[in-house]
Design a protein around this motif. Structure first.
Motif, short mmCIF file in Angstrom:
data_model
loop_
_atom_site.label_atom_id
_atom_site.label_comp_id
_atom_site.label_asym_id
_atom_site.label_seq_id
_atom_site.Cartn_x
_atom_site.Cartn_y
_atom_site.Cartn_z
N LEU A 85 -45.84 -15.30 46.84
CA LEU A 85 -45.42 -14.82 45.51
C LEU A 85 -43.92 -14.61 45.47
CD1 LEU A 85 -48.29 -12.27 44.74
CD2 LEU A 85 -48.10 -14.66 44.00
N GLY A 86 -43.30 -14.48 46.64
CA GLY A 86 -41.85 -14.34 46.70
C GLY A 86 -41.12 -15.59 46.23
N MET A 87 -41.83 -16.67 46.00
CA MET A 87 -41.23 -17.91 45.53
C MET A 87 -41.19 -17.99 44.01
SD MET A 87 -43.18 -20.48 48.17
CE MET A 87 -42.27 -21.90 47.59
N ASP A 88 -41.40 -16.86 43.36
CA ASP A 88 -41.51 -16.85 41.90
C ASP A 88 -40.32 -17.51 41.20
OD1 ASP A 88 -42.60 -16.14 39.34
OD2 ASP A 88 -41.14 -14.50 39.27
N GLU A 89 -39.11 -17.30 41.72
CA GLU A 89 -37.95 -17.86 41.04
C GLU A 89 -37.95 -19.38 41.06
OE1 GLU A 89 -34.05 -17.84 43.29
OE2 GLU A 89 -35.11 -16.25 44.37
N PHE A 90 -38.69 -19.97 41.99
CA PHE A 90 -38.80 -21.43 42.05
C PHE A 90 -40.05 -21.94 41.35
CE2 PHE A 90 -36.78 -19.98 46.05
CZ PHE A 90 -35.52 -20.51 45.85
N VAL A 91 -41.14 -21.15 41.45
CA VAL A 91 -42.46 -21.63 41.01
C VAL A 91 -42.84 -21.09 39.64
CG1 VAL A 91 -44.89 -21.77 41.68
CG2 VAL A 91 -43.13 -21.79 43.43
N ASN A 92 -42.22 -19.97 39.21
CA ASN A 92 -42.44 -19.42 37.88
C ASN A 92 -43.92 -19.08 37.64
OD1 ASN A 92 -41.82 -18.55 35.30
ND2 ASN A 92 -41.90 -20.60 34.41
N PHE A 93 -44.43 -18.13 38.44
CA PHE A 93 -45.82 -17.72 38.32
C PHE A 93 -46.07 -16.97 37.01
CE2 PHE A 93 -45.41 -17.75 43.06
CZ PHE A 93 -46.35 -18.72 43.31
N SER A 94 -47.26 -17.13 36.48
CA SER A 94 -47.68 -16.36 35.30
C SER A 94 -47.88 -14.90 35.69
CB SER A 94 -49.01 -16.90 34.74
OG SER A 94 -48.88 -18.21 34.28
N GLU A 95 -47.46 -14.00 34.83
CA GLU A 95 -47.76 -12.59 35.03
C GLU A 95 -49.20 -12.36 34.58
OE1 GLU A 95 -45.64 -8.24 34.53
OE2 GLU A 95 -44.65 -10.07 33.83
N ILE A 96 -49.93 -11.58 35.37
CA ILE A 96 -51.38 -11.44 35.16
C ILE A 96 -51.70 -10.11 34.50
CG2 ILE A 96 -53.60 -11.29 36.36
CD1 ILE A 96 -52.26 -13.07 38.57
N GLY A 117 -42.92 -5.14 41.20
CA GLY A 117 -43.46 -4.47 40.04
C GLY A 117 -44.22 -5.34 39.07
N ARG A 118 -44.31 -6.63 39.33
CA ARG A 118 -45.02 -7.55 38.44
C ARG A 118 -46.29 -8.06 39.12
NH1 ARG A 118 -41.79 -12.24 37.78
NH2 ARG A 118 -42.93 -12.73 35.85
N GLN A 119 -47.39 -8.14 38.37
CA GLN A 119 -48.65 -8.63 38.90
C GLN A 119 -48.64 -10.15 38.81
OE1 GLN A 119 -51.13 -6.22 39.88
NE2 GLN A 119 -52.06 -7.92 40.96
N LEU A 120 -48.41 -10.81 39.94
CA LEU A 120 -48.31 -12.27 39.96
C LEU A 120 -49.48 -12.92 40.68
CD1 LEU A 120 -44.50 -12.75 40.73
CD2 LEU A 120 -45.64 -12.63 38.51
N GLY A 121 -50.32 -12.12 41.33
CA GLY A 121 -51.46 -12.67 42.05
C GLY A 121 -52.64 -11.73 42.00
N ILE A 122 -53.83 -12.29 42.17
CA ILE A 122 -55.07 -11.51 42.21
C ILE A 122 -55.60 -11.57 43.64
CG2 ILE A 122 -57.41 -11.27 41.33
CD1 ILE A 122 -56.50 -12.78 38.82
N PRO A 123 -55.62 -10.46 44.37
CA PRO A 123 -56.18 -10.49 45.73
C PRO A 123 -57.64 -10.92 45.72
CG PRO A 123 -54.93 -8.47 45.36
CD PRO A 123 -55.08 -9.14 44.02
N ILE A 124 -57.97 -11.87 46.59
CA ILE A 124 -59.34 -12.40 46.65
C ILE A 124 -60.00 -12.07 47.99
CG2 ILE A 124 -60.78 -14.47 46.52
CD1 ILE A 124 -59.41 -13.66 43.87
N VAL A 125 -59.36 -12.39 49.08
CA VAL A 125 -59.85 -12.00 50.41
C VAL A 125 -58.67 -11.43 51.18
CG1 VAL A 125 -61.83 -13.55 50.57
CG2 VAL A 125 -59.56 -14.35 51.28
N ALA A 126 -58.96 -10.50 52.07
CA ALA A 126 -57.90 -9.80 52.80
C ALA A 126 -58.04 -10.03 54.29
CB ALA A 126 -57.95 -8.31 52.47
#
Length: 388
Positions: A85-96, A117-126
């Motif tokens: 998710l740290g690649m947001d500036e390159f990949v432009n993830f949707s805020e969830i 502070g932005r929700q960019l991913g949904i945890p699925i498995v840990a």
């Protein structure tokens, strides 16, 4: 495997082939689990959702994500370790939106999906943390210290253990065992006594013959599966493959103690994310359906039973722990001892910087002090432009 990898890259990053129909979601994932794609596709089909899920090699994924963002060709969704998710500036993830997150999500992993502070991913498995696997046919009791592994080499004259020696995810537990993680309060912490000690210790293991530094992930896995190594270090994602290969001979334990200290591997979650604002496109309803499916307790249970990862659903976790076998208990116990991976854009830089210093030290081009100074300087120089 090469053909499958090329197919995945072509699908994900659009190299001249026709795309799937708009009714089909494309999902790229880096989980190393042979059953995941078929399980997800079949589960989605029961809900009327068509998914084309393709595995992409973790080593290639970050580069390909950036290239796909530049070219305009992308997957609708990705399932990857949270540090991506740290690649947001390159990949432009949707805020969830909060509405897409299950209220039963364990608070232990909730932060994995947030970046600054932005929700960019949904945890699925840990989990995604490292453990010690061993062959019960070769040893009676697993080593609890690195000194025991050194003694094994001295007695038998051959390496007792292997891991992906040149990958920094495997190096971090040696650093944390000496007390100082490589990133603190979002800043590089690399020129430390812990880093110097870890470099010297790991490469001394190679020099002694305790581990073969030229044996990478695939090599160490093959040697362990063919009983040429009694031990290997890997994550929960490898359990199913090892279990099929070794059966009842497979054992799982915590990483050995180092100089009396507990090794603390990084742990994180695999998160569902949506590149290039795909959540706001024409497939939004299908993507919401996919998110709900992956968070459903029935699917979360199946992901555990198929050894994909530790579920993030609170009730599913409770059910597992109530009936956990010895191996499952180890996975949960070692998770509790792990170091949560910082969810920071700077982690992407740290992985590359550590590898450069690690490689230079191993080649004897630098001593430990010089390697630490080099890492710290390079990290600070690389991070500074991002602050401007």
């Amino acid at each position: 495997m090469l053909a499958r990898l090329l197919q995945a890259v072509i699908l994900l990053f659009g190299v001249g082939l026709s795309c799937p129909s708009q009714a089909t979601l494309t999902l790229a994932y880096s989980l190393k689990n042979s059953e995941f794609a078929s399980f997800l596709t079949e589960s989605a089909a029961t809900q009327g959702l068509a998914i084309d899920a393709q595995w992409v090699d973790q080593k290639l994924l970050k580069v390909r994500l950036i290239q796909s963002a530049e070219s305009g060709a992308r997957a609708d969704a990705i399932l990857v370790p949270a540090d991506h998710l740290g690649m947001d500036e390159f990949v432009n993830f949707s805020e969830i939106p909060q509405s897409m997150l299950s209220p039963e999500q364990s608070p232990l992993f909730a932060a994995s999906g947030r970046m600054q502070g932005r929700q960019l991913g949904i945890p699925i498995v840990a989990g995604n943390h490292l453990v010690l696997y061993y062959n019960k046919g070769l040893i009676i009791e697993p080593a609890t210290s690195w000194q025991q592994l050194i003694q094994y080499y001295q007695q038998h004259g051959k390496a007792p253990i292997g891991w992906s020696f040149m990958e920094m995810f495997w190096f971090v537990p040696f650093v944390t065992a000496f007390g100082e993680p490589p990133l603190v309060t979002d800043q590089p912490n690399l020129n430390t006594k812990a880093m110097h000690q870890a470099l010297e210790y790991v490469w001394s293991l190679a020099e002694q013959g305790v581990v073969d530094p030229k044996c990478d992930y695939s090599c160490s896995e093959q040697r362990f599966m063919s009983a040429k190594l009694p031990y290997t270090i890997n994550g929960i994602w490898a359990y199913d493959n090892y279990r099929h290969g070794l059966g009842d001979q497979l054992g799982v334990a915590a990483l050995p103690r180092l100089a009396g200290n507990t090794m603390k591997p990084y742990s994180t979650a695999f998160v569902l994310a949506f590149p290039e604002q795909s959540l706001h496109g024409e497939k939004r309803a299908q993507l919401e359906q996919l998110a709900a499916l992956l968070q459903h307790p029935g699917v979360q249970t199946q992901l555990w039973q198929r050894y994909v990862g530790i579920p993030v659903h609170k009730q599913v976790q409770k059910n597992i722990l109530a009936h956990a076998d010895a191996d499952s208990q180890v996975f949960f116990e070692t998770l509790a001892q792990s170091e949560p991976m910082p969810n920071s854009p700077n982690m992407m830089i740290l992985w590359e910087v550590m590898l450069k210093g690690y490689t230079r030290f191993g080649a004897k081009a630098m001593n430990a002090q010089q390697a630490g100074e080099f890492m710290q300087h390079l990290a600070e120089r690389s991070i500074a432009p991002r602050k401007e």
